[in-house]
Design an enzyme around this catalytic site. Sequence first.
Site, PDB file in Angstrom:
ATOM      1  N   SER A 107       0.861  -1.462  -0.100  1.00 51.29           N
ATOM      2  CA  SER A 107       0.055  -0.168   0.262  1.00 51.29           C
ATOM      3  C   SER A 107       0.805   1.340   0.033  1.00 51.29           C
ATOM      4  CB  SER A 107      -0.921   0.092   1.177  1.00 51.29           C
ATOM      5  OG  SER A 107      -0.191   0.084   2.293  1.00 51.29           O
TER       6      SER A 107
ATOM      7  N   GLY B 296      15.180  -3.768   5.247  1.00 53.76           N
ATOM      8  CA  GLY B 296      14.326  -2.696   4.769  1.00 53.76           C
ATOM      9  C   GLY B 296      14.991  -1.414   4.190  1.00 53.76           C
TER      10      GLY B 296
ATOM     11  N   LYS C 244      17.910 -13.504   6.108  1.00 52.52           N
ATOM     12  CA  LYS C 244      18.650 -12.302   5.746  1.00 52.52           C
ATOM     13  C   LYS C 244      20.251 -12.645   5.810  1.00 52.52           C
ATOM     14  CE  LYS C 244      15.294  -9.019   7.512  1.00 52.52           C
ATOM     15  NZ  LYS C 244      14.715  -8.514   8.445  1.00 52.52           N
TER      16      LYS C 244
HETATM   17  N1  LIG Z   1       6.223  -5.065   6.775  1.00 57.79           N
HETATM   18  C1  LIG Z   1       7.504  -4.866   6.683  1.00 57.79           C
HETATM   19  O1  LIG Z   1       7.967  -4.208   7.448  1.00 57.79           O
HETATM   20  C2  LIG Z   1       8.473  -5.643   5.858  1.00 57.79           C
HETATM   21  C3  LIG Z   1      10.059  -5.216   5.844  1.00 57.79           C
HETATM   22  C4  LIG Z   1      10.542  -5.783   5.048  1.00 57.79           C
HETATM   23  C5  LIG Z   1      10.366  -6.857   3.925  1.00 57.79           C
HETATM   24  N2  LIG Z   1       9.105  -7.054   4.211  1.00 57.79           N
HETATM   25  C6  LIG Z   1       8.618  -8.136   3.095  1.00 57.79           C
HETATM   26  O2  LIG Z   1       7.645  -7.677   2.376  1.00 57.79           O
HETATM   27  C7  LIG Z   1       6.721  -8.658   1.750  1.00 57.79           C
HETATM   28  C8  LIG Z   1       5.066  -8.016   2.073  1.00 57.79           C
HETATM   29  O3  LIG Z   1       5.211  -7.942   3.525  1.00 57.79           O
HETATM   30  P1  LIG Z   1       3.852  -6.992   4.097  1.00 57.79           P
HETATM   31  O4  LIG Z   1       4.144  -6.730   5.583  1.00 57.79           O
HETATM   32  O5  LIG Z   1       3.534  -5.976   3.311  1.00 57.79           O
HETATM   33  O6  LIG Z   1       2.716  -8.159   4.191  1.00 57.79           O
HETATM   34  P2  LIG Z   1       1.101  -7.942   4.369  1.00 57.79           P
HETATM   35  O7  LIG Z   1       0.880  -6.759   5.139  1.00 57.79           O
HETATM   36  O8  LIG Z   1       0.684  -9.285   5.294  1.00 57.79           O
HETATM   37  O9  LIG Z   1       0.613  -7.951   2.984  1.00 57.79           O
HETATM   38  C9  LIG Z   1       0.436  -9.212   2.150  1.00 57.79           C
HETATM   39  C10 LIG Z   1      -0.271  -8.650   0.873  1.00 57.79           C
HETATM   40  O10 LIG Z   1      -0.357  -9.619  -0.169  1.00 57.79           O
HETATM   41  C11 LIG Z   1      -1.739 -10.127  -0.433  1.00 57.79           C
HETATM   42  N3  LIG Z   1      -1.739 -11.618  -1.022  1.00 57.79           N
HETATM   43  C12 LIG Z   1      -1.589 -12.644   0.256  1.00 57.79           C
HETATM   44  N4  LIG Z   1      -1.690 -13.890  -0.564  1.00 57.79           N
HETATM   45  C13 LIG Z   1      -2.087 -13.573  -1.622  1.00 57.79           C
HETATM   46  C14 LIG Z   1      -2.301 -14.228  -2.947  1.00 57.79           C
HETATM   47  N5  LIG Z   1      -2.115 -15.543  -2.750  1.00 57.79           N
HETATM   48  N6  LIG Z   1      -2.732 -13.369  -4.129  1.00 57.79           N
HETATM   49  C15 LIG Z   1      -2.511 -12.185  -4.085  1.00 57.79           C
HETATM   50  N7  LIG Z   1      -2.499 -11.436  -3.033  1.00 57.79           N
HETATM   51  C16 LIG Z   1      -2.126 -11.927  -1.956  1.00 57.79           C
HETATM   52  C17 LIG Z   1      -2.715  -9.639   0.594  1.00 57.79           C
HETATM   53  O11 LIG Z   1      -3.786  -9.437   0.440  1.00 57.79           O
HETATM   54  P3  LIG Z   1      -5.191  -8.653   1.261  1.00 57.79           P
HETATM   55  O12 LIG Z   1      -4.555  -7.334   1.521  1.00 57.79           O
HETATM   56  O13 LIG Z   1      -6.295  -9.084   0.523  1.00 57.79           O
HETATM   57  O14 LIG Z   1      -4.932  -9.444   2.588  1.00 57.79           O
HETATM   58  C18 LIG Z   1      -1.842  -8.512   1.340  1.00 57.79           C
HETATM   59  O15 LIG Z   1      -2.277  -7.202   0.542  1.00 57.79           O
HETATM   60  C19 LIG Z   1       7.128  -9.807   2.627  1.00 57.79           C
HETATM   61  O16 LIG Z   1       7.863 -10.597   1.774  1.00 57.79           O
HETATM   62  C20 LIG Z   1       7.784  -9.156   3.747  1.00 57.79           C
HETATM   63  O17 LIG Z   1       8.716 -10.177   4.328  1.00 57.79           O
HETATM   64  C21 LIG Z   1       8.283  -6.482   4.861  1.00 57.79           C
END
Ligand SMILES: NC(=O)c1ccc[n+]([C@@H]2O[C@H](COP(=O)([O-])OP(=O)(O)OC[C@H]3O[C@@H](n4cnc5c(N)ncnc54)[C@H](OP(=O)(O)O)[C@@H]3O)[C@@H](O)[C@H]2O)c1
Lengths: 430, 430
Positions: free
Chosen positions: B19, B136, B207
Amino acid sequence: MNTERKLKVALLGCGSVGSEVARIMTTHADDLAARIGAPVELVGVAVRRTGRPRPGIPGDLLTTDATALVKRGDIDVVIEVIGGVEPARGLITTAFEHGASVVTANKALLAEDGPALYAAAEQHGADLYYEAAVAGAIPLVRPLRESLAGDRVNRVLGIVNGTTNFILDKMDTSGAGYAEALEEATALGYAEADPTADVEGFDAAAKAAILAGLAFHTRVRLDDVHREGITEVSASDMASAREMGCTVKLLAICERSADGTSVTARVHPAMIPLAHPLASVHGAYNAVFVEATAAGQLMFYGPGAGGSPTASAVLGDLVAVGRHKLNGTRGPGESAYAQLQVAPMGDAVTRYHISLDVADKPGVLAQVATIFAGHDVSIDTVRQQGKDGEASLVVVTHRAPDSALRAVVGELRKLDTVRDVASIMRVEGE
Amino acid sequence: MNTERKLKVALLGCGSVGSEVARIMTTHADDLAARIGAPVELVGVAVRRTGRPRPGIPGDLLTTDATALVKRGDIDVVIEVIGGVEPARGLITTAFEHGASVVTANKALLAEDGPALYAAAEQHGADLYYEAAVAGAIPLVRPLRESLAGDRVNRVLGIVNGTTNFILDKMDTSGAGYAEALEEATALGYAEADPTADVEGFDAAAKAAILAGLAFHTRVRLDDVHREGITEVSASDMASAREMGCTVKLLAICERSADGTSVTARVHPAMIPLAHPLASVHGAYNAVFVEATAAGQLMFYGPGAGGSPTASAVLGDLVAVGRHKLNGTRGPGESAYAQLQVAPMGDAVTRYHISLDVADKPGVLAQVATIFAGHDVSIDTVRQQGKDGEASLVVVTHRAPDSALRAVVGELRKLDTVRDVASIMRVEGE
Ligand SMILES: NC(=O)c1ccc[n+]([C@@H]2O[C@H](COP(=O)([O-])OP(=O)(O)OC[C@H]3O[C@@H](n4cnc5c(N)ncnc54)[C@H](OP(=O)(O)O)[C@@H]3O)[C@@H](O)[C@H]2O)c1
Ligand SMILES: NC(=O)c1ccc[n+]([C@@H]2O[C@H](COP(=O)([O-])OP(=O)(O)OC[C@H]3O[C@@H](n4cnc5c(N)ncnc54)[C@H](OP(=O)(O)O)[C@@H]3O)[C@@H](O)[C@H]2O)c1
């Protein structure tokens, strides 16, 4: 790997940095070849004096005719580590004209004439890389140029000169005065025989111009950078800083204005709180804080100079530029599309720490306070100490435009009751 | 700038990171266009639930059919921020097959199956970029992959998980136990409802595998990484660390062996001296130390997670990959030419801090010391404290292979006079 094709490299300059570049090219030849995709062949080394001993450099590679070397026409990458504006500028331009890409560590030249060099690179489809020019071994140019390319940088705040940091750190930890600390820096090889470029802030100002250009995608000339050196920092300034829970550092500060339409770049000594990560950067180390809208606060820390760290940065660039050469591609060129206005120092917003020697009589504080109020500069704290009919007044202001603060100081100097403006120092990093 | 040509981007996932990526793409559209050389067009956003409110995302871009989106064939760059191994892996592979380059933040997938993804990118002439996967917003992948490409990295020592750093920092500053600190982390949103991936070190291990691969140009699998979490770190471990002038951090450590032929990668809590820069990394911040032969010691510091910092890294990659797309070029692919052996944890050389509850009678210290000597582990300091017929013995060793240290602990446990091995912790960063 392509072992038929060799990457032909010419080295201009073989001093502190150049000799390390040549050495690592030999000792790490296999690694470099694997990373670039072809072996590196050093085809010539330009120096002033061919007669000096140069361990590890085959004598037949040495030449005093740098121009002939860059004109050979078969050179892929020219590494310029002579320094200074000429002949470096002419050699780099000639190198582009003869089909080479260029890696340089020359901050003075880039700050002086970067846009023209970028334009020449562009015109000839070549790369101009200069990671080593800003903070020695610390990867900073590439992160700003590439990693943060999707973000908006608002501020760069850094210690980018090791010599002055060594001197100020020495003054802070030992209570020594400036002259004594400089002497020690010279004896230990941290300051050059003529330390002007470092202690007067010219070196840091060149880096600030380069950093501001990268951070804000806007051309910032060396003349646009407000510059004050450290020669007037006294042991008593250092002591006042300590009393405030601060230390004094020579900072390079590049900022986007609050409305986003202009930028300022400046180099001057400033107090920063001991709790700020830059306060614990000791000795000749460098560190740069970068504040970006999405990324938040990042810091990069490492050795800002020295033959071998600087050579590391040069060789990292050589790998990138060499790969591009072999693949017929190029890295990013100049990015100056934002064309923000470069505002004068008067527009920079900062805080002041001012020590005044004043007459110890009623009404002085009121007089002083009226002057601050007259320029809309609000006071954070005042400390008053009396001694034998004389008193000292230490005023710390809130943030205000530098021009307003300077106007306040100008008026304070004119007051009969103010015997001396003993010191003025900016306070940053809060 | 090429305004005819648009850079078509598909976003897979629109959660914390996705987002923010979408938001910044809109708010910084002009900057991104100028830096890439063409405007970015978001052509589709795949999510699980299309019905949720997604401010700023046009409803007609949303789809639950991620596969159809990546198969469109007209997409330049696919940004994968779903996370987890499947369906992310399949989607990325399909994206390459249909001509797109990929930017991902997915450390779990890269650690699990990086080489296969690299191979797919290579086969289809595409880019695979993943700056956001390691720390990050902190530019770390690009400096390792590119800036230090002309140097030899010997060691990477980092705090790469913000959740565990928040918990340990809390324990250190408040004296709280693990459970209490975890509770606070959860309440403040620093820990997830199921904190296993963080507190058991899985996230940090992924990592570490990626970092080791980049640092040593060698494939390091997740299984190669020795992993211990922080669930057994106690308030009393923290207190012992303080007594030694240390604090406890969960560290990811990737090292080249002294003879240069092998590497180790490990994640475990360890004591580090308070004077070490990593000791002052507080809260959920991350920081990574890199030691290279020529560059010396570098440190990179910043927010290791969070939607907006992570999005900054993703968008930096988008700019690089987008430029390559427009110019028909590519960035560096996998570099695994060195093929160093990945040695087991037993070969890692480290120091131990061991607390023993022992019988308070003569000869115990001699018994204990004999066991250390028998495994060639030399003792740095011993502190003995008696209380009511029981005594405690705190032994800090010099550097020795982990296998020798473990053998010592095994034998100590068998001694009648040793009632309990109260705690064992490695000591790093000296
Ligand atoms: N958050 C952090 O601080 C952070 C930092 C570094 C790296 N990351 C990495 O970034 C990635 C995303 O993390 P996040 O925190 O943004 O995760 P998140 O908030 O759980 O968001 C996951 C998104 O993927 C969608 N999704 C899940 N399964 C799906 C599918 N089968 N088909 C299509 N869409 C699907 C979800 O849809 P819905 O919205 O409908 O549930 C949601 O929009 C991960 O690999 C994580 O390790 C995150
Ligand atoms: N030293 C550092 O720590 C450091 C750190 C960051 C960036 N840099 C930058 O790196 C560059 C080189 O610095 P350095 O410390 O290596 O300088 P240096 O030790 O003074 O070496 C300069 C070299 O250039 C050669 N040279 C001078 N004039 C020449 C000419 N007209 N034609 C051909 N060769 C010529 C000299 O030849 P001789 O050997 O015959 O005198 C010498 O080999 C500068 O731009 C500097 O700002 C240096």
